[in-house]
Design a protein around this motif. Structure first.
Motif, PDB file in Angstrom:
ATOM      1  N   UNK A  20      42.662  27.951  40.726  1.00 52.95           N
ATOM      2  CA  UNK A  20      42.237  29.347  40.836  1.00 52.95           C
ATOM      3  C   UNK A  20      41.504  29.808  39.578  1.00 52.95           C
ATOM      4  N   UNK A  21      42.035  29.409  38.435  1.00 53.07           N
ATOM      5  CA  UNK A  21      41.382  29.775  37.174  1.00 53.07           C
ATOM      6  C   UNK A  21      40.015  29.115  37.030  1.00 53.07           C
ATOM      7  N   UNK A  22      39.967  27.810  37.322  1.00 50.44           N
ATOM      8  CA  UNK A  22      38.693  27.094  37.183  1.00 50.44           C
ATOM      9  C   UNK A  22      37.651  27.728  38.102  1.00 50.44           C
ATOM     10  N   UNK A  23      38.107  28.139  39.288  1.00 54.32           N
ATOM     11  CA  UNK A  23      37.204  28.794  40.245  1.00 54.32           C
ATOM     12  C   UNK A  23      36.729  30.150  39.688  1.00 54.32           C
ATOM     13  N   UNK A  24      37.660  30.976  39.240  1.00 53.08           N
ATOM     14  CA  UNK A  24      37.274  32.298  38.730  1.00 53.08           C
ATOM     15  C   UNK A  24      36.370  32.135  37.508  1.00 53.08           C
ATOM     16  N   UNK A  25      36.730  31.200  36.633  1.00 51.89           N
ATOM     17  CA  UNK A  25      35.926  31.000  35.423  1.00 51.89           C
ATOM     18  C   UNK A  25      34.500  30.561  35.770  1.00 51.89           C
ATOM     19  N   UNK A  26      34.369  29.586  36.663  1.00 55.10           N
ATOM     20  CA  UNK A  26      33.016  29.107  36.998  1.00 55.10           C
ATOM     21  C   UNK A  26      32.179  30.231  37.604  1.00 55.10           C
ATOM     22  N   UNK A  27      32.820  31.075  38.423  1.00 56.91           N
ATOM     23  CA  UNK A  27      32.062  32.161  39.063  1.00 56.91           C
ATOM     24  C   UNK A  27      31.702  33.251  38.061  1.00 56.91           C
ATOM     25  N   UNK A  84      44.829  34.798  44.109  1.00 58.88           N
ATOM     26  CA  UNK A  84      46.126  34.889  43.427  1.00 58.88           C
ATOM     27  C   UNK A  84      45.961  35.121  41.929  1.00 58.88           C
ATOM     28  N   UNK A  85      45.006  34.417  41.343  1.00 54.70           N
ATOM     29  CA  UNK A  85      44.757  34.581  39.905  1.00 54.70           C
ATOM     30  C   UNK A  85      44.288  36.017  39.613  1.00 54.70           C
ATOM     31  N   UNK A  86      43.396  36.523  40.462  1.00 57.98           N
ATOM     32  CA  UNK A  86      42.889  37.885  40.253  1.00 57.98           C
ATOM     33  C   UNK A  86      43.990  38.932  40.470  1.00 57.98           C
ATOM     34  N   UNK A  87      44.874  38.650  41.435  1.00 57.75           N
ATOM     35  CA  UNK A  87      45.994  39.563  41.667  1.00 57.75           C
ATOM     36  C   UNK A  87      46.918  39.581  40.452  1.00 57.75           C
ATOM     37  N   UNK A  88      47.107  38.411  39.857  1.00 57.20           N
ATOM     38  CA  UNK A  88      47.941  38.338  38.655  1.00 57.20           C
ATOM     39  C   UNK A  88      47.313  39.162  37.528  1.00 57.20           C
TER      40      UNK A  88
END
Ligand code: ZN
Length: 401
Positions: A261-268, A322-326
């Motif tokens: 989730x983090x790798x996805x959010x970071x890349x975007x 989930x990462x963004x919700x956190x």
């Protein structure tokens, strides 16, 4: 055949030599944990030893972590090869360093040799110094367009400036520095000397070495898909996570939704900042991409195995939610967006290195338990993605400074 793996946190030891091999006794100083666990296994072997048989025990010890494999047989060459290989398979995941021979029959052959150990350390340091600041070694196949190669180099420069890979990453590699292999998917078997038929993008391992692999799909060039670039920060971020957490990235060590989730959010966030593309919003808005199991059964997202069915976590959209919700929950506790991202992207992994269980690191870092977070997550609705997306103004530079 027996194999036991262990993860213990006390003690640190730089073990091994850059190019260990089969039938090579260990010479490094074993940490008390490794010593104890190797001895227990060795005692068992001694008891069950039969005439005409040889027993061997290979072990790997690093950074308070250990793994080993033992076996018995008559064909010595085969026995060593097989047991070493078995040991390496687990060492790759659990210790990140190589296996050495610990015992043959009754005799312990692993002997601490201070002089040799120092020489190895020195050699390793010398190799490191040869490449000052160049942790990554680029192997770019000609099949990739020049424009891509230029962007790749650009992106790598930005990333190494914003989130440099800590030096300790070398402990989880066979040789200092990490190779990156990149090619266009239309080219088959691009690096036959290294490995036959590489496929996909990953931080890959083969039992003794680790590298970054970037297979760029030909269609991504045709359709000008931004993924041909965003895959670079994605894989890079995994290296960063491994280094900070001291190699605790596998599903059994950390939940998939946090790592992916983090790798996805970071890349975007990266491609939004540098290429003005908002894929995160697109992915999260699509019902087909991810399942509402995120709200009611978040535990499924702790493992790849239980969350990879079609429609559950496509492009890791569910994990990203989930990462963004956190991050949103942290902001509800009066933490700024910048700080919340910092806690999730960076501080969690530093804390993770110091804790036996990820749940403990989670609670330490975020001041709420994983259980409580899941409880709060159950109140979310799909449409909430709109309110929890990163703000338009946030820059990756701010998060890590
Ligand atoms: Zn990934």
């Amino acid at each position: 055949m027996k194999k036991i793996l262990g993860i213990l946190l006390l003690g640190f030891l730089f073990s091994g030599k850059a190019n260990a091999g089969i039938n090579e006794p260990g010479i490094s100083l074993l940490s008390p944990q490794c010593k104890l666990n190797f001895k227990i296994e060795h005692d068992k072997i001694k008891k069950s030893l039969k005439k005409n048989q040889t027993a061997v025990l290979y072990g790997s010890c690093n950074n308070g972590r250990w793994s080993y494999a033992s076996d018995k047989g008559k064909n010595l060459k085969r026995l060593h090869k097989k047991t070493f290989k078995e040991c390496m398979k687990y060492a790759d995941e659990f210790t990140g360093t190589e296996c050495f021979l610990y015992a043959v029959n009754e005799e312990v052959v692993w002997k601490h040799d201070k002089v040799k150990e120092a020489a190895i350390l020195e050699e390793r340091q010398a190799q490191l110094n040869k490449r000052p600041g160049n942790f990554f070694i680029y192997n770019i196949d000609d099949s990739l367009p020049k424009k891509w190669v230029a962007e790749f180099e650009n992106i790598m420069n930005v990333l190494q400036d914003v989130i440099p890979i800590p030096n300790n990453m070398n402990e989880y590699l066979k040789n200092p520095g990490m190779d990156i292999y990149a090619w266009k998917s239309s080219k088959k078997n691009p690096f036959p000397k290294v490995k036959n038929n590489m496929k996909g993008a990953c931080i890959c391992g083969n039992g003794s070495d680790r590298w970054m692999q970037l297979e760029i799909n030909s269609n991504e060039f045709k359709n000008k898909e931004i993924h041909r670039y965003s895959v670079i920060p994605h894989e890079y971020f995994h290296v960063y996570q491994i280094a900070l957490s001291k190699n605790k990235l596998s599903d059994r060590d950390s939940p998939k939704w946090l790592t992916e989730g983090q790798a996805k959010v970071f890349e975007e966030m990266y491609v939004k900042q540098y290429y003005e593309k908002d894929n995160l919003k697109n992915d999260l808005s699509r019902t087909k991409k991810w399942s509402k199991k995120v709200f009611k059964e978040p535990e499924l997202y702790e493992k790849h195995k239980t969350s990879n069915k079609k429609g559950m976590d496509g492009n890791y959209a569910g994990s990203a939610f989930m990462v963004l919700a956190l991050i949103n929950e942290l902001e509800q506790n009066n933490i700024s967006e910048r700080k919340a991202f910092q806690l999730v992207f960076r501080d969690f992994w530093i804390e993770r290195a110091n804790n036996r269980k990820w749940e403990k690191a989670f609670e330490q870092t975020f001041k709420i338990s994983a259980e409580e977070f899941y409880e709060r997550l159950s109140k979310y609705k799909r449409k909430d993605y709109k309110t929890i997306l990163p703000s338009d103004t946030i820059k990756i530079q701010e998060i890590f400074s």
